[in-house]
Design a protein around this motif. Structure first.
Motif, mmCIF file in Angstrom:
data_model
loop_
_atom_site.group_PDB
_atom_site.id
_atom_site.type_symbol
_atom_site.label_atom_id
_atom_site.label_comp_id
_atom_site.label_asym_id
_atom_site.label_seq_id
_atom_site.Cartn_x
_atom_site.Cartn_y
_atom_site.Cartn_z
ATOM 1 N N SER A 72 2.496 6.118 1.807
ATOM 2 C CA SER A 72 3.534 7.005 1.265
ATOM 3 C C SER A 72 4.191 7.825 2.372
ATOM 4 O O SER A 72 5.401 8.043 2.356
ATOM 5 N N ALA A 104 1.736 3.387 -2.209
ATOM 6 C CA ALA A 104 1.313 4.562 -2.982
ATOM 7 C C ALA A 104 0.061 5.203 -2.411
ATOM 8 O O ALA A 104 -0.479 6.137 -2.998
ATOM 9 N N GLY A 105 -0.398 4.715 -1.263
ATOM 10 C CA GLY A 105 -1.569 5.291 -0.621
ATOM 11 C C GLY A 105 -1.215 6.465 0.267
ATOM 12 O O GLY A 105 -0.047 6.831 0.435
ATOM 13 N N ASP A 159 2.352 -1.812 -4.524
ATOM 14 C CA ASP A 159 0.982 -1.304 -4.606
ATOM 15 C C ASP A 159 0.410 -1.730 -5.953
ATOM 16 O O ASP A 159 1.144 -1.775 -6.955
ATOM 17 N N GLY A 179 0.824 -1.211 0.000
ATOM 18 C CA GLY A 179 0.000 0.000 0.000
ATOM 19 C C GLY A 179 0.849 1.248 0.000
ATOM 20 O O GLY A 179 0.424 2.306 0.471
ATOM 21 N N GLY A 237 -4.222 3.689 -4.643
ATOM 22 C CA GLY A 237 -3.013 4.489 -4.487
ATOM 23 C C GLY A 237 -2.697 5.261 -5.752
ATOM 24 O O GLY A 237 -3.316 5.053 -6.800
ATOM 25 N N ASN A 286 1.758 10.195 -5.188
ATOM 26 C CA ASN A 286 2.158 10.180 -3.774
ATOM 27 C C ASN A 286 3.612 9.778 -3.579
ATOM 28 O O ASN A 286 4.185 10.019 -2.509
#
Length: 320
Positions: free
Chosen positions: A20, A15-16, A37, A13, A42, A46
Motif C-alpha cells: 500500500s 493491500a499489504g 490482493d 500484495g 492485506g 490500507n
C-alpha cells in the motif's frame, strides 16, 4: 521503470503494509496502478484513502491462479504473507505464492514486455554466518524448519526471477528487504516493532525472546520504498539489499520504545524460537554505489512517526 514516463503498473500484495505504501509512492509519481490482493493478510483499510482515485483500480484475486489485468508496463510483486504469525498460519499458501504466484506474475511480464521487481527478503540469509550480510552470501537456512515455508518460498522465487531474466530476457529486479516498520504494519503480526509498541501502549509486559542480545536493523517504510523505486529504474538484475545498516539489540529497541511511550511496562524474557536469526544487518554498499541510496530516518524518528498509528490500533480492539 522510467522516472519520466507515466506507466500502468501492477502491484501485487497491494493491500499489504508495504504494497500500500508503494501504491502511494507510485501514484504520487503520476502513474496508474492496478492493485491486486487476495486479502489473506492485506486489508482494505490500507487502501481506503485511494477510493475514488481515477488512477487506482483494485482487483481481488489470488495470483497463485492464472490471472490477467490487461497490458501493464511494470510489475511489482509484493504478494506473500511476511510475518511469522501469518506464514506459520498459512504455510502452504506461502509456498504457493512464492512459487506458482511468482511464475504467474513473471509470465505476465513476459507477455506484455513489462519490467518486473520482486520483493525478496533478508530471510534468504537465514541465521547468517556472515555479518553484515552481503548479497553474495548464500545463506544458512534450515530447509525443513518452522520458518522454511517462508524462507524457501522466497529463495525459490529469486531463482525463478533470475531464470526469467536469463532465459526470456525479462527486465527483472530483486530487492532483499530487511526489517521494515511504520504505519500500516499489522498490530498483531509477531514482528519486533509492532509487538513491543502494542505491549507498551497497552501497559503489558514487553516480551523479549532469548536474552535480548540478538540484533535487527530497522528501516522506516518511506526509506525502503524510495530505495525500491530507485532499484526498479536501474540496470541491476542481481539482488540488492535495502535496509537500515544501523544494528540494534532487541533489548535496546525495547528500552527505546518504553522511553518514547512513557510506558511503565516491565520486560520479560521467553525462549528464543527455533531458527530465529541471532544477528541481522544489511551491507548496503551495493545500494549506495548503484542507486545512490541510503536510509534517512533514524529509529527514534520513525517510532515517533508511527506512534499515532499504533495508538489507534490499541484503541480499536479488533485491530489487536
Amino acid at each position: 521503470m522510467s522516472a519520466q514516463t507515466v506507466q500502468t503498473i501492477l502491484v501485487t500484495g497491494a493491500a499489504g503494509f508495504l504494497g500500500s505504501h508503494l501504491c502511494d509512492h507510485l501514484l504520487a509519481d503520476g502513474h496508474s496502478i492496478v492493485g491486486v490482493d487476495n486479502l489473506s493478510t492485506g486489508s482494505h483499510a490500507n487502501l481506503a484513502h485511494l477510493a475514488g482515485n481515477p488512477r487506482f483500480r483494485f482487483v481481488e484475486a489470488d495470483i497463485c491462479q492464472p490471472f490477467d489485468v490487461g497490458p501493464v508496463d511494470y510489475i511489482f510483486n509484493f504478494a506473500s504473507p511476511a510475518s511469522p504469525v501469518d506464514y506459520t498460519r498459512l504455510g502452504i499458501e506461502t509456498l504457493l505464492v512464492g512459487s506458482a504466484g511468482t511464475i504467474n506474475t513473471l509470465e505476465l511480464a513476459k507477455k506484455y514486455g513489462a519490467g518486473y521487481l520482486h520483493a525478496s527478503t533478508s530471510e534468504c540469509y537465514g541465521d547468517p554466518e556472515v555479518h553484515p550480510q552481503v548479497e553474495t552470501y548464500w545463506g544458512n537456512v534450515n530447509p525443513i524448519g518452522p520458518r522454511s515455508v517462508y524462507d524457501e518460498a522466497k529463495r525459490f522465487s529469486e531463482a525463478a526471477v533470475v531464470a526469467y531474466h536469463r532465459y526470456h530476457g525479462v527486465n527483472t529486479h530483486l530487492v532483499r528487504i530487511f526489517n521494515t516498520y511504520g504505519p500500516r504494519l499489522q498490530a498483531n503480526d509477531g514482528r519486533v516493532i509492532s509487538n513491543l509498541m502494542i505491549q507498551a501502549l497497552k501497559g503489558e509486559p514487553l516480551t523479549i525472546y532469548g536474552d535480548g542480545s540478538q540484533t535487527r536493523s530497522f528501516c522506516f517504510a518511506s526509506d525502503l520504498i524510495s530505495g525500491i523505486v530507485l532499484l526498479s529504474r536501474s540496470e541491476e538484475h542481481m539482488p540488492v539489499n535495502i535496509g537500515n545498516p544501523v544494528e540494534w539489540t532487541i533489548l535496546e529497541c525495547a528500552k527505546e520504545i518504553l522511553d518514547l511511550t512513557g510506558s511503565t511496562s516491565k520486560i520479560i524474557f521467553k525462549p528464543l524460537p527455533q531458527d530465529d536469526p541471532t544477528r541481522r544487518r544489511p551491507d548496503i554498499t551495493r545500494a549506495r554505489t548503484l542507486l545512490g541510496w541510503e536510509p534517512k530516518v533514524k529509529l527514534r524518528e520513525g517510532l515517533e512517526r508511527s506512534l499515532s498509528y499504533f495508538q489507534a490500533c490499541v484503541n480499536t480492539p479488533q485491530a489487536v
